[in-house]
Scaffold this active site. Structure first.
Site, PDB file in Angstrom:
ATOM      1  N   ARG A 285       0.845  -1.195   0.000  1.00 31.82           N
ATOM      2  CA  ARG A 285       0.000   0.000   0.000  1.00 31.82           C
ATOM      3  C   ARG A 285       0.882   1.247   0.000  1.00 31.82           C
ATOM      4  O   ARG A 285       1.922   1.288   0.671  1.00 31.82           O
ATOM      5  CB  ARG A 285      -0.922   0.013   1.223  1.00 31.82           C
ATOM      6  CG  ARG A 285      -2.019  -1.055   1.168  1.00 31.82           C
ATOM      7  CD  ARG A 285      -3.022  -0.748   0.063  1.00 31.82           C
ATOM      8  NE  ARG A 285      -4.076  -1.750  -0.043  1.00 31.82           N
ATOM      9  CZ  ARG A 285      -4.074  -2.755  -0.907  1.00 31.82           C
ATOM     10  NH1 ARG A 285      -3.051  -2.910  -1.723  1.00 31.82           N
ATOM     11  NH2 ARG A 285      -5.090  -3.601  -0.962  1.00 31.82           N
ATOM     12  N   GLU A 314      -3.523   8.009  -5.922  1.00 30.19           N
ATOM     13  CA  GLU A 314      -3.678   7.372  -7.219  1.00 30.19           C
ATOM     14  C   GLU A 314      -4.952   7.868  -7.884  1.00 30.19           C
ATOM     15  O   GLU A 314      -6.004   7.902  -7.230  1.00 30.19           O
ATOM     16  CB  GLU A 314      -3.719   5.847  -7.060  1.00 30.19           C
ATOM     17  CG  GLU A 314      -2.440   5.254  -6.492  1.00 30.19           C
ATOM     18  CD  GLU A 314      -2.486   3.737  -6.339  1.00 30.19           C
ATOM     19  OE1 GLU A 314      -3.498   3.118  -6.788  1.00 30.19           O
ATOM     20  OE2 GLU A 314      -1.539   3.165  -5.779  1.00 30.19           O
ATOM     21  N   HIS A 333      -0.178   0.767 -10.432  1.00 30.88           N
ATOM     22  CA  HIS A 333      -0.940  -0.240  -9.680  1.00 30.88           C
ATOM     23  C   HIS A 333      -1.419  -1.355 -10.607  1.00 30.88           C
ATOM     24  O   HIS A 333      -2.607  -1.701 -10.638  1.00 30.88           O
ATOM     25  CB  HIS A 333      -2.132   0.416  -8.976  1.00 30.88           C
ATOM     26  CG  HIS A 333      -2.553  -0.311  -7.732  1.00 30.88           C
ATOM     27  ND1 HIS A 333      -3.050   0.323  -6.624  1.00 30.88           N
ATOM     28  CD2 HIS A 333      -2.554  -1.631  -7.423  1.00 30.88           C
ATOM     29  CE1 HIS A 333      -3.338  -0.564  -5.679  1.00 30.88           C
ATOM     30  NE2 HIS A 333      -3.050  -1.761  -6.155  1.00 30.88           N
TER      31      HIS A 333
END
Length: 372
Positions: A285, A314, A333
């Protein structure tokens, strides 16, 4: 991406029958809504109905925009953000309201109030912050995540990135583009030491692949006690041994979930604990790393390289210093892979559905107190 899920065979009962027919009440069907994938083929729904004749399945696609999902996970929901949610028809709301179980990436706002029969939510990913697990628990709703479903492609991604760094592939690519034929050699991977923060499904798969390269594996796990061992690690450390592990590791891979304890776990002080020249990889994370301190560590040369598949914000803003930090390897990601994901997810869902119907313990139950 294949959309055929190839439903797994049922767990065998003592008489060898692999169907769920004898376990499902014949009088009243359990109502289940599959909200993700957004659109299943009729043949896939048919297979679910055939496999679980006592369950009535509905497919109602529901996929929230990233901004709303992120706001839910961070507890920053506003009326303006809620207005971006995809609409549901009255019939869809009624179907969801009657459901006892859901498989979903996102949940419509206020569902706990207007779906009183809901007993179980199967998340389609390992991250569950947007599903507000504490609130589900308060209503007696079980939440299971998909931890482990994407561990193989993520572990492959980690190894691929480390090879890219240590073999200096970027230099070779630049030389090819410039038509330069010049000897440039990378480093030896064999004999290097990898430290893994979070020995869950992803960390374990990373460790197993690193061992194929004859690396030494050090692992950190929150629950580890002094003297504990693990078959996938040469040494196992608890929280108190994290700094020692960092000082000995050529690469440190962050695989831990988001919890209050992991926020800014790698601040400026901890980054200085890393072995000079080490590579820091984050597939956990973004909240785990103080990004300003990370950029400083790269600019000073203390940290050899950073591989980030996750960031605090993000999508990453175009003006973020991370983009241009030296020896930074960024990706949006995307370390998992769509290939095979739905099949693995459906296998987990079907296994948990069997358990749910048989009133047996579910796999991957989320504990909101731990955060995963």
């Amino acid at each position: 991406m294949s959309r055929r899920y190839r439903l797994p065979a049922g767990r065998a009962d003592v008489d060898g029958d692999e169907t769920m027919t004898t376990r499902v009440p014949a009088v009243s069907k359990v109502q289940a809504v599959v909200m993700y994938p957004p659109a299943m083929e009729e043949s896939d729904l048919y297979e679910l109905h055939r496999r679980f004749p006592g369950v009535q399945f509905h497919n109602i696609g529901y996929f929230e925009p990233h901004g709303l999902r992120d706001a839910k996970a961070k507890g920053r929901v506003t009326e303006e953000v809620l207005a971006t949610a995809p609409p549901l028809t009255e019939q869809e709301r009624e179907t969801i309201a009657d459901a006892e179980l859901l498989m979903a990436l996102d949940l419509p706002h206020g569902i706990r109030e207007w779906a009183p029969r809901l007993r179980w939510v199967q998340a389609i990913g390992a991250g569950i912050g947007q599903l507000e697990p504490a609130k589900l628990k308060a209503e007696g709703i079980a939440l299971t995540n998909a931890a482990g479903v994407a561990s193989t492609p993520i572990a492959e991604f980690v190894i691929g990135r480390l090879l890219e760094v240590w073999k200096d592939i970027r230099v070779l690519e630049r030389q090819q583009r410039s038509h330069i034929w010049e000897m440039h050699q990378g480093l030896l991977v064999k004999g290097k030491t990898m430290g893994i923060v979070g020995l869950g499904a992803i960390g374990r798969d990373v460790a197993r692949r690193a061992r194929a390269f004859e690396m030494t594996i050090l692992a950190n796990r929150r629950s580890a006690q002094p003297g504990d061992t693990d078959p996938d690690a040469d040494e196992l450390f608890g929280p108190e041994g994290l700094d020692e592990m960092l000082s000995r590791s050529d690469a440190v891979v962050l695989c831990a979930p988001h919890t209050p304890e992991t926020i800014d776990l790698f601040d400026a002080q901890r980054l200085r604990r890393l072995k000079p020249g080490a590579v820091l990889v984050n597939v956990g994370r973004g909240s785990m790393i103080d990004e300003a301190a990370l950029v400083s560590s790269l600019e000073s040369g203390h940290l050899g390289a950073a591989v980030l598949d996750v960031t605090r914000e993000e999508p990453l803003p175009a003006d973020s210093p991370l983009w241009d930090a030296p020896n930074m390897y960024l990706s949006p990601h995307c370390s998992t892979a769509s290939e095979g994901y739905n099949e693995a997810l459906m296998e987990l869902f079907c296994d948990n559905l069997e358990r749910f119907l048989a009133e047996e313990p579910l796999r991957n139950v989320v504990d909101p107190d731990r955060g995963y």
